[in-house]
Write an enzyme that holds these catalytic residues in place. Structure first.
Site, PDB file in Angstrom:
ATOM      1  N   ALA A 197       0.837  -1.193   0.000  1.00 50.92           N
ATOM      2  CA  ALA A 197       0.000   0.000   0.000  1.00 50.92           C
ATOM      3  C   ALA A 197       0.874   1.246   0.000  1.00 50.92           C
ATOM      4  CB  ALA A 197      -0.917   0.002   1.219  1.00 50.92           C
ATOM      5  N   GLU A 238       2.915  -6.024   7.234  1.00 53.48           N
ATOM      6  CA  GLU A 238       2.195  -4.937   7.912  1.00 53.48           C
ATOM      7  C   GLU A 238       2.508  -4.866   9.402  1.00 53.48           C
ATOM      8  OE1 GLU A 238      -0.541  -6.130   4.421  1.00 53.48           O
ATOM      9  OE2 GLU A 238       0.835  -7.120   5.818  1.00 53.48           O
ATOM     10  N   GLY A 272      -0.359  -5.202   0.456  1.00 50.54           N
ATOM     11  CA  GLY A 272      -1.454  -5.148  -0.505  1.00 50.54           C
ATOM     12  C   GLY A 272      -1.118  -5.815  -1.826  1.00 50.54           C
ATOM     13  N   GLU A 320      -1.724  -9.427  -1.278  1.00 53.51           N
ATOM     14  CA  GLU A 320      -3.179  -9.613  -1.207  1.00 53.51           C
ATOM     15  C   GLU A 320      -3.814  -9.522  -2.592  1.00 53.51           C
ATOM     16  OE1 GLU A 320      -4.157  -7.950   3.261  1.00 53.51           O
ATOM     17  OE2 GLU A 320      -3.440  -6.527   1.751  1.00 53.51           O
TER      18      GLU A 320
END
Length: 265
Positions: free
Chosen positions: A73, A139, A116, A119
């Protein structure tokens, strides 16, 4: 403004090799294709357009450059968020919209697929990884945890014990280890990553389109339903395919010892 996502629409080729295959490229190489909210919005919109495009049968998703599929992210954007802003804006709902794409979606991963990015790769149906690919959910090192499916999809892909270790330590997983644990479909030489994903996509695109959609939906149900309910869904989908022209063509071609011509209906 430079587009955040580049889309190459499917077009008939002279050889017919890539008919029905679309290539989508995340295009922020200067920040290792970091996923900010605007990029996820553009990506979701592009994938949904392709999902409705009759000429498109399979989608390959990759990142620009050779350093990252998506390194995670955009931390600058996330750092200023609050529970209220995240809830009100609800940009994370787009991740489930990506998962609901009906057509097969193949991730071609080179370099980092972290946070992300990991993911996003896991929302795809298959992952073709270059030998330089690195997967992970780091994270925890930022004081938070995965929030776009990392704890759920990683656990389903590689099992609770391994997922727990990766999520709680932030350790990265190399391509060969990811393959051994069942996270990726195949590992190829780094420079062959996108061509290998496109070749896999072309093989799928050459199959009967309605049956492909039905089969993808049934495999996805295996993660979500108890076995008995999953078997019922599979059986019902199997029966319904006997009302398609492609079923009749496929079985006639088999009997007549010729190649079938799929009509997608």
């Amino acid at each position: 403004m430079t587009p955040l996502v580049r889309v190459t629409l499917p077009a008939p080729s002279a050889s017919g090799d890539l008919d029905g295959v679309a290539l989508v490229v995340i295009d922020r190489p200067d920040v290792l294709n970091a996923l900010d909210f605007a990029l996820i919005e553009a990506l979701t919109d592009a994938l949904e357009v392709l999902d409705r495009e009759p000429a498109c049968r399979v989608i390959v998703l990759t990142g620009a450059g050779d350093r990252a599929f998506a390194a995670g992210a955009d931390i600058k954007e996330l750092a200023v968020q609050s529970p209220t802003s995240l809830t009100v804006d609800d940009d994370f709902h787009r991740w489930e919209r990506i998962k609901r794409i009906r057509k097969p979606l193949i991730a071609a991963v080179r370099g980092f697929a972290l946070g992300g990015g990991c993911e996003l790769a896991m929302t795809c149906d298959m992952i073709v990884a270059g030998e330089d690919a690195q997967f992970g959910q780091p994270e925890i090192k930022l004081g938070v945890m995965p929030g776009a499916g990392g704890t759920q999809r990683l656990t389903r892909a590689i099992g609770k014990a391994r997922a727990m270790e990766l999520v709680l330590t932030g350790r990265m997983l190399g391509a060969r280890e990811a393959e051994a644990h069942g996270l990726v479909t195949s590992v190829v030489p780094s420079e062959a990553t996108v061509p290998a994903a496109l070749e896999l996509a072309a093989r799928i695109a050459a199959m009967p389109p309605v049956a492909v959609l039905a089969a993808k939906a049934a495999v996805n149900r295996a993660e979500e339903l108890p076995l008995e309910a999953g078997l019922e869904f599979e059986r019902r989908s199997f029966y319904l395919l006997f009302d398609t022209e492609d079923q009749k063509e496929g079985m006639a071609a088999f009997r007549e010892k010729r190649s079938p011509t799929w009509r997608g209906r």
